[in-house]
Structure formats: C-alpha cells, structure tokens
Design a protein around this motif. Structure first.
Motif, PDB file in Angstrom:
ATOM      1  N   THR A  21       0.835  -1.204   0.000  1.00 37.53           N
ATOM      2  CA  THR A  21       0.000   0.000   0.000  1.00 37.53           C
ATOM      3  C   THR A  21       0.874   1.259   0.000  1.00 37.53           C
ATOM      4  OG1 THR A  21      -1.806  -1.116   1.169  1.00 37.53           O
ATOM      5  CG2 THR A  21      -1.765   1.296   1.259  1.00 37.53           C
ATOM      6  N   LEU A  22       1.890   1.269   0.847  1.00 34.10           N
ATOM      7  CA  LEU A  22       2.802   2.413   0.906  1.00 34.10           C
ATOM      8  C   LEU A  22       3.584   2.564  -0.397  1.00 34.10           C
ATOM      9  CD1 LEU A  22       4.155   1.992   4.547  1.00 34.10           C
ATOM     10  CD2 LEU A  22       2.631   3.793   3.722  1.00 34.10           C
ATOM     11  N   HIS A  23       3.926   1.449  -1.018  1.00 35.62           N
ATOM     12  CA  HIS A  23       4.607   1.516  -2.315  1.00 35.62           C
ATOM     13  C   HIS A  23       3.686   2.123  -3.360  1.00 35.62           C
ATOM     14  CE1 HIS A  23       7.308   0.176  -5.576  1.00 35.62           C
ATOM     15  NE2 HIS A  23       6.202  -0.175  -6.220  1.00 35.62           N
ATOM     16  N   GLY A  24       2.417   1.720  -3.335  1.00 37.59           N
ATOM     17  CA  GLY A  24       1.464   2.256  -4.304  1.00 37.59           C
ATOM     18  C   GLY A  24       1.220   3.742  -4.146  1.00 37.59           C
ATOM     19  N   SER A  25       1.349   4.257  -2.921  1.00 38.86           N
ATOM     20  CA  SER A  25       1.156   5.694  -2.673  1.00 38.86           C
ATOM     21  C   SER A  25       2.470   6.470  -2.765  1.00 38.86           C
ATOM     22  CB  SER A  25       0.525   5.908  -1.292  1.00 38.86           C
ATOM     23  OG  SER A  25       1.378   5.431  -0.266  1.00 38.86           O
ATOM     24  N   HIS A  26       3.547   5.804  -3.172  1.00 44.10           N
ATOM     25  CA  HIS A  26       4.876   6.419  -3.342  1.00 44.10           C
ATOM     26  C   HIS A  26       5.481   6.878  -2.016  1.00 44.10           C
ATOM     27  CE1 HIS A  26       3.839   7.490  -7.823  1.00 44.10           C
ATOM     28  NE2 HIS A  26       3.973   6.174  -7.611  1.00 44.10           N
ATOM     29  N   ASP A  27       5.062   6.263  -0.920  1.00 40.04           N
ATOM     30  CA  ASP A  27       5.666   6.607   0.370  1.00 40.04           C
ATOM     31  C   ASP A  27       6.913   5.776   0.642  1.00 40.04           C
ATOM     32  OD1 ASP A  27       3.950   8.673   1.724  1.00 40.04           O
ATOM     33  OD2 ASP A  27       2.415   7.213   1.216  1.00 40.04           O
ATOM     34  N   VAL A  28       6.984   4.583   0.079  1.00 39.60           N
ATOM     35  CA  VAL A  28       8.211   3.790   0.091  1.00 39.60           C
ATOM     36  C   VAL A  28       8.395   3.212  -1.308  1.00 39.60           C
ATOM     37  CG1 VAL A  28       7.967   3.195   2.535  1.00 39.60           C
ATOM     38  CG2 VAL A  28       7.156   1.603   0.780  1.00 39.60           C
ATOM     39  N   VAL A  29       9.587   2.708  -1.567  1.00 48.45           N
ATOM     40  CA  VAL A  29       9.883   2.051  -2.846  1.00 48.45           C
ATOM     41  C   VAL A  29      10.377   0.649  -2.537  1.00 48.45           C
ATOM     42  CG1 VAL A  29      11.241   2.114  -4.967  1.00 48.45           C
ATOM     43  CG2 VAL A  29      10.509   4.257  -3.888  1.00 48.45           C
ATOM     44  N   LEU A  30       9.693  -0.360  -3.061  1.00 43.92           N
ATOM     45  CA  LEU A  30      10.071  -1.748  -2.836  1.00 43.92           C
ATOM     46  C   LEU A  30      10.935  -2.256  -3.980  1.00 43.92           C
ATOM     47  CD1 LEU A  30       6.673  -3.227  -1.578  1.00 43.92           C
ATOM     48  CD2 LEU A  30       8.557  -2.290  -0.218  1.00 43.92           C
ATOM     49  N   PRO A 116      12.790  14.128 -16.323  1.00 42.97           N
ATOM     50  CA  PRO A 116      11.739  15.120 -16.046  1.00 42.97           C
ATOM     51  C   PRO A 116      10.777  14.611 -14.965  1.00 42.97           C
ATOM     52  CG  PRO A 116      11.988  14.775 -18.413  1.00 42.97           C
ATOM     53  CD  PRO A 116      12.788  13.710 -17.742  1.00 42.97           C
ATOM     54  N   MET A 117      10.180  15.540 -14.227  1.00 35.86           N
ATOM     55  CA  MET A 117       9.318  15.163 -13.122  1.00 35.86           C
ATOM     56  C   MET A 117       8.102  14.361 -13.576  1.00 35.86           C
ATOM     57  SD  MET A 117      10.795  15.977 -10.373  1.00 35.86           S
ATOM     58  CE  MET A 117      12.281  15.457 -11.260  1.00 35.86           C
ATOM     59  N   SER A 118       7.640  14.563 -14.787  1.00 37.63           N
ATOM     60  CA  SER A 118       6.475  13.815 -15.275  1.00 37.63           C
ATOM     61  C   SER A 118       6.774  12.324 -15.414  1.00 37.63           C
ATOM     62  CB  SER A 118       6.012  14.381 -16.624  1.00 37.63           C
ATOM     63  OG  SER A 118       7.042  14.249 -17.604  1.00 37.63           O
ATOM     64  N   ARG A 119       8.074  11.966 -15.479  1.00 36.19           N
ATOM     65  CA  ARG A 119       8.450  10.560 -15.624  1.00 36.19           C
ATOM     66  C   ARG A 119       9.233  10.048 -14.417  1.00 36.19           C
ATOM     67  NH1 ARG A 119      11.269  11.763 -20.545  1.00 36.19           N
ATOM     68  NH2 ARG A 119      12.838  10.267 -19.839  1.00 36.19           N
ATOM     69  N   ALA A 120       9.248  10.816 -13.352  1.00 37.06           N
ATOM     70  CA  ALA A 120      10.103  10.483 -12.208  1.00 37.06           C
ATOM     71  C   ALA A 120       9.759   9.128 -11.602  1.00 37.06           C
ATOM     72  CB  ALA A 120      10.004  11.573 -11.144  1.00 37.06           C
ATOM     73  N   TRP A 121       8.471   8.778 -11.561  1.00 34.46           N
ATOM     74  CA  TRP A 121       8.071   7.540 -10.894  1.00 34.46           C
ATOM     75  C   TRP A 121       7.948   6.364 -11.853  1.00 34.46           C
ATOM     76  CZ3 TRP A 121       8.031   6.435  -5.818  1.00 34.46           C
ATOM     77  CH2 TRP A 121       8.199   7.521  -4.944  1.00 34.46           C
ATOM     78  N   ASP A 122       8.311   6.548 -13.120  1.00 37.02           N
ATOM     79  CA  ASP A 122       8.360   5.400 -14.034  1.00 37.02           C
ATOM     80  C   ASP A 122       9.372   4.375 -13.518  1.00 37.02           C
ATOM     81  OD1 ASP A 122       6.588   6.836 -15.515  1.00 37.02           O
ATOM     82  OD2 ASP A 122       7.935   7.219 -17.203  1.00 37.02           O
TER      83      ASP A 122
END
Length: 308
Positions: A21-30, A116-122
């Motif tokens: 759940t935390l990974h999905g909300s970008h609070d942690v990275v697994l 770029p920030m638009s692709r930061a979480w890719d």
C-alpha cells in the motif's frame, strides 16, 4: 520485512500488504525483485545511489542530491551533516557540510537532474540515481556526451539547497501525507524552478516583483528573494483541474465558490485585469500599476480586491 514484523508485532502477511500500500502511494519504494525489501523511503535509501551522508552518530546512504541535502532539515538531532559524492564525469571527490541556515559554498559545482518530473516515478530508483552533483557544467556536458543522454535540468547548489529545505517537512511525523500536485508545483516555483521539465510554465515566476500572501487574498509587490515569493496557483496548475477556494476565501469571498475564479490578480492569473496584462509588465510597470490603482481607489485593500 521480518524486522518490521518483529518491530510492529504484526503478522508478516499483514506487513507485506501494508508495504505494498505504501509503495502504491509512493511513500516507500520496494525492490521489484523482492517486495520484502524497502529500497527507498525518501530521503533515506538502503542501497548506494552515489551519496553518503554522515551525521553526528549515523551514516546513511543518500537517495539523491536533493535527498542528501534534505537530511539536516528533516532530522531534529542533526543540525548539519557531511554529504560526500564523486563527480560522475571525472570521479573527483566532493564533500559539503550541509546545515539548516545557509546554502553550502560552491564555486562551479552544479546538480544535474536527468529525468523530467512527469516521468520520475516510471523508475524512481533510476530517477534518483541520476540526480547527481558535478564539478561544473563542463563535466555535465562531458558525462552527457559519454553516456549519450540528453541534458535534463542543471541548478546551482543554492537552488538545490532551497529545493531540499522544506520538501520533506513533516515526513517523520505521524499522519504525514505527500504533497499533492498543486502544492508541489507551488513549492517548485517558490524555489526558483520553472519550465516543462518541472511541469511548470516556461517563465520564471521568481522574476516577477509580486508575492502571493497566504494571510490575504491578494498579490502585492514585494522585494523578496525567490525562496520567499509565492506564485498564484491558478496560473501554475490549470492542468491539475478546478481549484477550490481556500478556507479564507470561503469565509471572506462568498462569490468565490465552486470553480469560479477568486478575486486575485497576479502574473499567474489567466483572467487578470487589463492593467496587469503583459504590456504593463515592462520594467517597473507592475509595481507602478499597483500603486496607481490603489491611489485611484484607496478604499480597496490592493490588487486582490479587483475582480479577476
């Protein structure tokens, strides 16, 4: 994960669900190959990404240039830390003492953000691993040519320090939530960033002699440095959807309901009055126009009283 289960007293499967759940909300990275491993919990990292951060009693991996500079602003017991890295282009070692009060000294050293920030979480680990510090822009160019990559965004150490200063404010407190797109865009503009790389307009909002005041619903001239300026969110975040009025506006500006435009006037407004159109923005024009307007109608509190 076993350590978290022991620490919390929860069953391992429960811990796994919460971590996902935390990974999905970008609070942690697994770790994509091992979901039991937390790779990042910004600004902390469990894997080396180019930086080490030494406090009085603890040594951390720094997640990226910004995260490394953010440590003393986030950790109450660390008034300053020693951040070390190597230039990716020439392998020259660098070290700075990063504190809370002033940016570090740096002659030609710069930070380069590749993604770029638009692709930061890719691929956020790749993104953070490519937010690095270089000896100079010459080293940035050498590294880009060597790796065949396109230039991202280059900033000086002062801008990097301002970016890191309050980005994670409250991160260690219970109930913390990440910044929404609107507040994130405003924060980036405040520290002097602009352009499509950051998902912001191409002009530098810090260059306007206006500041958005959170205590009032107006924009007023202010001789403030870029870190103190406030930009009108409506001009910044049109793509983020309708912006609801603030609590202050709901109380004091009853006509600013629903999706209507509150009574604000600033360079970011798409519907600013004629006296603030771009033609009036030459030289000292904005300040002069503001003062002229007040002189003609002293009963108004300022530019924010003009209906947009």
């Amino acid at each position: 994960m076993p350590e978290l289960a022991t620490l919390t007293g929860l069953a391992p499967d429960h811990v796994r669900r919460e971590l996902r759940t935390l990974h999905g909300s970008h609070d942690v990275v697994l770790n994509p190959q091992d979901n039991d491993q937390v790779v990042m919990a910004h600004p902390f990292a469990s894997v080396p990404l180019g930086f080490s951060v030494m406090g009085a009693h603890t040594l951390w991996w720094g997640g990226c240039a910004r995260d490394s500079f953010a440590m003393p602003h986030l950790i109450p017991d660390e008034r300053d830390v020693l951040v070390t890295t190597r230039c990716p282009a020439c392998d020259t070692p660098h070290a700075w003492v990063i504190g809370r009060e002033t940016p570090p000294q740096g002659d030609d050293q710069v930070a380069h953000f590749l993604i770029p920030m638009s692709r930061a979480w890719d691929d956020v680990v790749h993104t953070c691993g490519n937010q690095r510090l270089f000896c100079s822009t010459d080293c940035v160019d050498t590294w880009l040519q060597k790796t065949g990559r396109e230039r991202g965004h280059v900033m000086d150490l002062g801008t990097l320090w301002r970016l890191a200063r309050d980005w994670y404010t409250g991160r260690l407190e219970p109930g913390y939530t990440r910044r929404d797109p609107v507040s994130a865009a405003a924060y980036l503009a405040e520290v002097g960033l602009h352009g499509s790389f950051w998902g912001l307009p191409d002009f530098d909002l810090g260059s306007f002699p206006f500041r958005f005041s959170g205590a009032r619903t107006d924009c007023a001239p202010a001789n403030a440095d870029p870190g103190e300026r406030r930009a009108c969110l409506r001009g910044l975040t049109a793509a983020a959807g309708p912006i609801r009025p603030t609590a202050y506006e709901a109380r004091h500006l009853p006509e600013a309901d629903g999706d209507s435009v509150p009574r604000r006037s600033c360079p970011g407004h798409p519907r600013r009055p004629a006296w603030m159109q771009p033609g009036a923005m030459v030289g000292p024009g904005p300040t002069r126009a503001f003062e002229s307007r007040r002189a003609r109608d002293p009963g108004r509190s300022g530019a924010g009283s003009e209906r947009a």
